[in-house]
Design a protein around this motif. Structure first.
Motif, short mmCIF file in Angstrom:
data_model
loop_
_atom_site.label_atom_id
_atom_site.label_comp_id
_atom_site.label_asym_id
_atom_site.label_seq_id
_atom_site.Cartn_x
_atom_site.Cartn_y
_atom_site.Cartn_z
N TYR A 167 -13.25 -67.95 87.25
CA TYR A 167 -12.93 -66.53 87.94
C TYR A 167 -11.92 -67.07 89.09
O TYR A 167 -10.63 -66.49 89.33
N LYS A 168 -11.92 -68.41 89.56
CA LYS A 168 -10.98 -68.72 90.73
C LYS A 168 -9.61 -69.09 90.20
O LYS A 168 -8.66 -69.00 90.64
N GLU A 174 -17.73 -69.02 87.70
CA GLU A 174 -17.00 -69.08 89.25
C GLU A 174 -15.58 -69.73 88.93
O GLU A 174 -14.80 -69.26 89.63
#
Length: 488
Positions: A25-26, A22
């Motif tokens: 991905y950010k 995550e």
């Protein structure tokens, strides 16, 4: 096997793997290529550790089932997955494609290295420029500090110069005042040594007339010195002239209140008449000088300079006559009729001369308005010694306050008593009722044989005024002078 599975669960490797995915991905679009590759490698390493633990658990589980337990499951699910992972995805594609991809990768790596090198050079150049800018800024700050120090030094020098000029002007004014006083003293000394006018058969001149001969010299001094001279004369009139006038009036009037009222009203009327005479004199001088005015200087300045230099042309005797006429009809001092106010003509003449000369100052000086029964103002007046110091109202005034632009520059004197307002009203009513039919007495001052209701005006000197082109006489004034001469 159960212990290995428990350790895998407690290790929270799967949760860390999810969080890293995550986070990657950010930040994917904000990271550089190297940072993204590092994140991917970290995730692969974490995933490989989890897979190793899972393969260990798989092996232990298979051992617990025996030699042939789980064979079908391994064949149907594990082996196809392993074949897919370890097989080359580019099988069946030409080798040239792999080479081209490899060359492109190398080219991108080279471009990345060049860009990073160029960026490093730019950063180094910006650092060097920043350092040079800091050096220049420090130099500019030092120059500003030096300029500020020079400016402060010049400012201090300018202030010192201004103080010196102010002191120099003050010294010049003091020298001018002392020179005028010296001239006055020398003239008085010369007059005291000269023969008496009575022995020469001439009429003795008053001190005011002697002072007027020195007026042109005094008025050529600066405004400060002339103002100081006039303030000194006004103070002398209060300290000496007023007491002399009181002494003369006490011979005929016993009541001190009446004497002081007469002197105060004489002072007020002298200022009023002198101001009116100054306005008329200024108008006549302006009419005379305007036709021949040439130059950049304003006509008002020329008129004022002429008046300052020719104060001796002021017809002070006419003003004295006007003051005496105004006093004769004043309801507060219209009784007793045996007193002729001509006895204090010298005092009135001095006040008229002072008031006339005060109109030439810039700004002019004037006396404060005073009325009986008004509230006592400590900033304008001093209480006389016989006053009631607890009384809030003025019974009557002894001496007016001198003003400059509504500012008191010299205090006056007043008498305060309780019930002053009603006493003033009763005195005014009594004076008006008794002055309706004045009785004509002839005392020691009535030798001239003229009553106070019709006190004659001393004749004006027509020849003196007619000879001066700056003070032209109109036809009406000439006729008045002729009538006065015929009456005599």
């Amino acid at each position: 096997m159960a212990d290995s599975l428990r350790r895998l669960v407690n290790n929270e490797g799967c949760r860390m793997l999810q969080e890293k995915l995550e986070t990657w991905y950010k930040d994917y679009y904000m990271n550089s290529c190297d940072q993204n590759l590092n994140c991917c490698c970290e995730i692969i390493e974490l995933n490989s550790r989890i897979q190793g633990q899972l393969f260990t658990i798989l092996s232990l589980t298979a051992q617990e089932g025996g030699h042939y337990a789980g064979v079908e499951t391994i064949k149907s699910r594990l082996l196809p997955w392993l074949g897919t992972c370890f097989s080359n995805s580019s099988v069946g594609k030409p080798i040239d494609n792999n080479l081209s991809l490899f060359q492109e990768s190398l080219e991108k790596d080279r471009q990345l290295r060049e860009l990073s090198a160029a960026r490093e050079r730019e950063i180094q150049q910006l650092d060097s420029e920043l350092n040079s800018t800091r050096v220049q800024l420090s130099m500019v700050q030092q120059e500003l500090k030096s300029l500020q120090a020079q400016d402060e030094s010049r400012q201090r020098s300018l202030e010192m110069l201004t103080d010196y000029e102010r002191q120099l002007r003050a010294l010049k004014d003091e020298i001018a005042v002392l020179s005028a006083e010296k001239s006055v003293l020398q003239s008085r000394l010369s007059r005291s040594r000269s023969p008496s006018p009575d022995s020469q058969g001439g009429r003795p001149s008053s001190p005011v007339q002697k002072e007027m001969t020195l007026a042109p010299l005094a008025n050529r001094m600066s405004t400060v010195s002339r103002k100081a001279n006039l303030l000194a004369r006004f103070s002398d009139a209060y300290a000496q002239g007023r007491l002399e006038a009181q002494t003369l009036l006490k011979r005929y009037i016993d009541k001190m209140e009446t004497v002081q009222r007469i002197i105060y009203i004489a002072t007020v009327e002298s200022f009023h008449v002198a101001k009116m005479a100054f306005r008329h004199f200024k108008i006549r001088v302006r009419k005379t000088l305007t036709p021949g005015h040439i130059g950049a200087e304003s006509i008002e300045d020329i008129v004022m300079d002429y008046i300052i230099c020719h104060l001796d042309l002021y017809d002070v005797q006419s003003s004295v006559n006007d003051v005496i006429r105004a006093m004769n009809v004043n309801p507060k001092i219209s009784f007793p009729p045996e007193v002729d106010f001509i006895v204090i003509s010298c005092f009135i003449k001095e006040i008229c001369c002072i008031a006339f000369a005060m109109q030439t100052l810039d700004p002019p000086l004037d006396i404060a308005f005073g009325a009986d029964g008004e509230i006592f103002n400590d900033s304008k007046y001093r209480r006389s010694c016989d006053s009631d110091f607890t009384a809030p109202l003025v019974f009557y005034h002894v001496w007016p306050a001198l003003m400059e632009n509504e500012i008191v520059i010299m205090k006056g004197e007043a008498v305060t008593k309780r019930g002053a307002f009603w006493s003033s009203v009763r005195n005014i009513n009594r004076s008006r009722s008794r002055s309706l039919s004045p009785i004509h007495h002839r005392g020691s001052l009535g030798k001239s044989g003229v009553s106070r209701s019709r006190s004659p005006s001393p004749p004006r000197n027509i020849n003196t005024r007619a000879e001066d082109p700056a003070c032209p006489l109109d036809l009406h004034e000439v006729l008045q002078e002729m009538k006065t001469v015929q009456q005599r």
